[in-house]
Motif scaffolding. Sequence first.
Motif, mmCIF file in Angstrom:
data_model
loop_
_atom_site.group_PDB
_atom_site.id
_atom_site.type_symbol
_atom_site.label_atom_id
_atom_site.label_comp_id
_atom_site.label_asym_id
_atom_site.label_seq_id
_atom_site.Cartn_x
_atom_site.Cartn_y
_atom_site.Cartn_z
ATOM 1 N N PRO A 161 0.860 -1.047 -0.069
ATOM 2 C CA PRO A 161 -0.002 -0.057 -0.025
ATOM 3 C C PRO A 161 0.847 1.315 -0.070
ATOM 4 N N PRO A 162 0.813 2.216 -1.171
ATOM 5 C CA PRO A 162 1.679 3.256 -1.223
ATOM 6 C C PRO A 162 1.465 4.332 -0.376
ATOM 7 N N GLU A 163 1.030 4.149 0.866
ATOM 8 C CA GLU A 163 0.562 5.487 1.488
ATOM 9 C C GLU A 163 1.712 5.878 2.230
ATOM 10 N N VAL A 164 2.326 7.018 1.441
ATOM 11 C CA VAL A 164 3.504 7.727 2.039
ATOM 12 C C VAL A 164 3.170 8.787 3.335
ATOM 13 N N GLN B 140 2.415 10.849 -1.431
ATOM 14 C CA GLN B 140 0.969 11.087 -0.982
ATOM 15 C C GLN B 140 0.011 10.037 -0.546
ATOM 16 N N THR B 141 -0.696 10.617 0.338
ATOM 17 C CA THR B 141 -1.755 9.573 1.138
ATOM 18 C C THR B 141 -2.883 10.424 1.580
ATOM 19 N N VAL B 142 -4.188 9.744 1.482
ATOM 20 C CA VAL B 142 -5.105 10.367 2.106
ATOM 21 C C VAL B 142 -5.977 9.300 2.923
ATOM 22 N N ARG B 143 -5.356 8.240 3.091
ATOM 23 C CA ARG B 143 -6.047 6.928 3.658
ATOM 24 C C ARG B 143 -7.085 7.295 4.804
#
Lengths: 349, 500
Positions: B37-40, B362-365
Amino acid sequence: MKNPAHALFLLFALPISAGEPITYDNLPLGSESKPLLLSTYMPDPGLDEAYFAHHGKSAKSPKYNPGTGKDIPGEYDPIKGLPASLGVSFGPALSYAFDTVECRIAYAWQGGFLDMYPYWGDPVRGSRQSYDYVPQLVGILFHKANPMSEIFVDGKRLTDLDHPKFVGYNLENGTPAFLFSRGGHEFKLKVTPNTKTPLSFSFTLSSPDKIAITYDTPNGDRTTNTLTRTVTGTALGNFQGFPRDMKIKEASVANGRKLFDGLGCSACHSVDGSLGHGPSLAGLYGSKRPIEGTQELVHADEAYILESIKNPGAKTAKGFPPNYMPPYILKDLEYQSLVLYIKSVAKGQ
Amino acid sequence: MKLSSILTLLAVVATASADDYTKCYQLDDIALPNGVPPEVGGLTFSSDGWLYVCLRRSDVFRAKPGEDPKAFDWKLFASGFHNGCGIYSPEPGKILVTQMSDLTSATDTDGDGVADQYRIVADDWGLSGNYHETNTFCPDGKGGYFLAIGTASHNGSVFEHTKGEYSVFGRRGRNFSSVKNRGWILHLDKNGVITPWASGFRMANGIYTDPDGETWSGDNQGDWKPVTPFYHIEKGNFYGHPSSLVWDKNWPKDKDPLLTYRNDLDAYNKHRTEAAVLVPYTVCRSASEPIMIPRNGSFGAHYAGQYILPDNNGTRLCRIMVEKVDGVYQGMVTYLQNGGGLRSGNNRVAFSPDGKSLYVGQTVRGWGAPAEGLQRITYKGGTPFDISTIHITPDGFRLTFTGDIPDLSANSFQVSSATYQPTWVYGGVAQNKQKHSVNKLAKTDEHTVAISITDFVPEKVYEIKLPDLKAADGSLLNNNIFHYTVHKIPGASKRSGLPF
């Protein structure tokens, strides 16, 4: 793999300290050779109030309407959970929660790890469960910490030593060894699975200081400054993660497969004959199965498969430890779908 | 040199004032490892050239960046972090990560490329069990760090048992501070001494100390934050979100800060420190990590020394220019990039060691439709047709173009102004709106034009629009909307008296 020596070589060729990356799989699982450690919110499976000696205590709070900026009738209730704990998984053999506030093993369980679904959310939609986001246990809980530790340090209970302070941890060949200080002493705690006895774990607590560390008795030898001990518990509860409605409307192979992946069965049971934490399902249905504790082979019919899901402890497949799988309470259509899928896998469909 | 190359060079020179932005800045999607999961949550370069990427579920990967955006050789360096939203590498083989409960170091002590020693570096804040309490940090340039400690959200709960002391008053309201130092910026000095530095933050999701040692943060538009602020951080200040005051040793223990300031905005306005630059909601919805564009021109001389403020809730990176007037920071905001393939969820930024590439994580989870990943913007040369700076003058503004001044008249400009009073309401509306005319226009050098504005008063945000402005070759202005926050007008002692 045809050549076992080759398999062994591959196993040791992998760097021991590099774990597997976390994926979208909400049921991550470590293994005995590569334990998984997650700093995360963790469930509180009913720890005694007195256990939380060094935590803050929250309270109900008036409900707030952000539209009017005012309190409204009703109250927010706090939820259960451990705010700052480290979950460690050795696969189905052992999972435990190390609480960095109390500097203690809060609880231990077997047969699974954490269901991160409520926290990490659906892989596609990405949303957590609004007010019910604490990850949930998967497996058989067998140990909960008593408010008063059974461990004594120079005659004083470990929990009576003040100022528990978590320092960090080392990964020793991948296995965490936690460091903390308490009562002016430094400690190192390392927990490992004990595969000889069901529902148990082993730990070593040591200190660089010249202190006696003993279990269940205040008296001990000051020269050892190390305590190694196996703790055996009893089944305190079965957990199968966050209850999901898979919206199964009919019993089918496709729905069985959905459940098999969704419930995390695939983490332990392969469908292609390869080795796993549990027996492979390839060729299972209709075969004669060797069972622990008896010479008699058991016919793997529908009844056997259903029993193995509902009450896995009734018959343990030969070569596998007991209590590695928790009982699964499902709806009838879900049981039927899983049986259909397991039957289809046996036929190589 | 081939003839075609010479022709290209001539073309670049001939249209130096009107290069297309997309020709000057190339956007690449950087592939992270498959299935991850590319949640940076964090992004940093170490001094030995590794790009470290902290993902929010647990893992820190690193790679030595190459040309090919799809071929980074990622290695898992460390893992186990709880929503790690800040990362920095103080020395080769060692990283620091802010996770929910603490700042932890992870060190590779045996040189096998994997961290094996994890140590708590700081944890002088509480953790309530709320999902929203993420933290981030930045080096202070003196061997220490500034830590931005996030608040909780009323869209989640608190646990029965919290890490650290619990405050009943701190629990009130929309975003709240029920456990210690939530909504604060803390300073950790090089000796490990931690000091509460500034309060009043809702969610300073990104903090940055520039090469001059000045510290900046944004905050998340919401309750008590009518628009997106860009704050200059100084010790002892209160930046406007009241909940954090329960952890201020000077705040009376029996006083509910939310209620107090809800009922007394005058006292509130006297207490709080205003943002250096206010960024209207239409420009940036959720500020994340600021960073300065290198002064050496590696990312374009036309924007050198300005700040980038990414939008976590929009496909854009803001560009901010500040100047000090009568000892107070104020300045202009526009876009660096708006759309053009940039994802939403812009959360963390880092420049490559050569300063030519900006990495954007990028991340907005958990806050909207997933927009996760890693992108890279590389400066390829050239100059986009843009306004590079806007400086204040006693009667208006001085606008400097990146190239020749296009044909301009007073009618080229649409100028308006407004104020924004923070309240408990989520977000805010523009107040004291006014239209202004340009009553004088003068060229001050070959790239700069000065405009004077009717009814020019301080303590307002001025919007300057140039809707149809074109370069001599017909190309459109890269940005045609600018907002300048006027705290002070040089040489003027007058105050508007408007709530700002």
